[in-house]
Design an enzyme around this catalytic site. Structure first.
Site: not given
Ligand code: 5GP
Ligand code: ZN
Length: 113
Positions: A30, A86, A95, A99
């Site tokens: 997003i 991460n 999150v 992922h």
């Molecule tokens: P992290 O920092 O946990 O590795 O990455 C989480 C990623 O999830 C971030 O790059 C953030 O932009 C993405 N993200 C968070 N909420 C949403 C969402 O509701 N939809 C999508 N498509 N991406 C999300």
């Protein structure tokens, strides 16, 4: 179900699904930090890489395989790309659903840490 990624898997949150099979789905981040920024996730809610069991570890290979398919359709298979997972607070995980980031479409930062 308060996990945003589980909601996307269940079709309860808006988002374009670019790939899905019985174990893995992929969709655009997003808040992209590169021209191509996709997230590849297991359908199973595994909170982080640290929670991945040995039995579940083949999932990572499936996710990499999905990434290697997506880079072809995104046109970055030859130019290069980065896969990143991460894990935990100091690893930058926000999150809590496992992922893999697929990043590309520009010269990425040399800094990893
Ligand atoms: P992290 O920092 O946990 O590795 O990455 C989480 C990623 O999830 C971030 O790059 C953030 O932009 C993405 N993200 C968070 N909420 C949403 C969402 O509701 N939809 C999508 N498509 N991406 C999300
Ligand atoms: Zn989840």
């Amino acid at each position: 179900m308060d996990c945003i990624f589980c909601q996307i898997i269940a079709g309860k949150a808006p988002g374009e699904i670019l790939y899905q099979d019985e174990e893995v789905i992929a969709f655009p981040d997003i808040n992209p930090v590169a021209p191509v920024h996709l997230l590849i996730i297991p359908r199973k809610h595994i909170p982080s890489l640290a929670d991945l069991s040995e039995e579940e570890s083949p999932l990572i290979g499936r996710m990499v395989n999905v990434a290697n398919q997506l880079v072809k359709s995104e046109g970055i298979a030859e130019s290069g790309y980065r896969l990143a997972i991460n894990c935990g607070e100091e690893g930058g995980q926000l999150v809590p659903h496992l992922h893999m980031h697929l990043l590309g479409g520009k010269r990425l930062s040399d800094a990893l840490g």
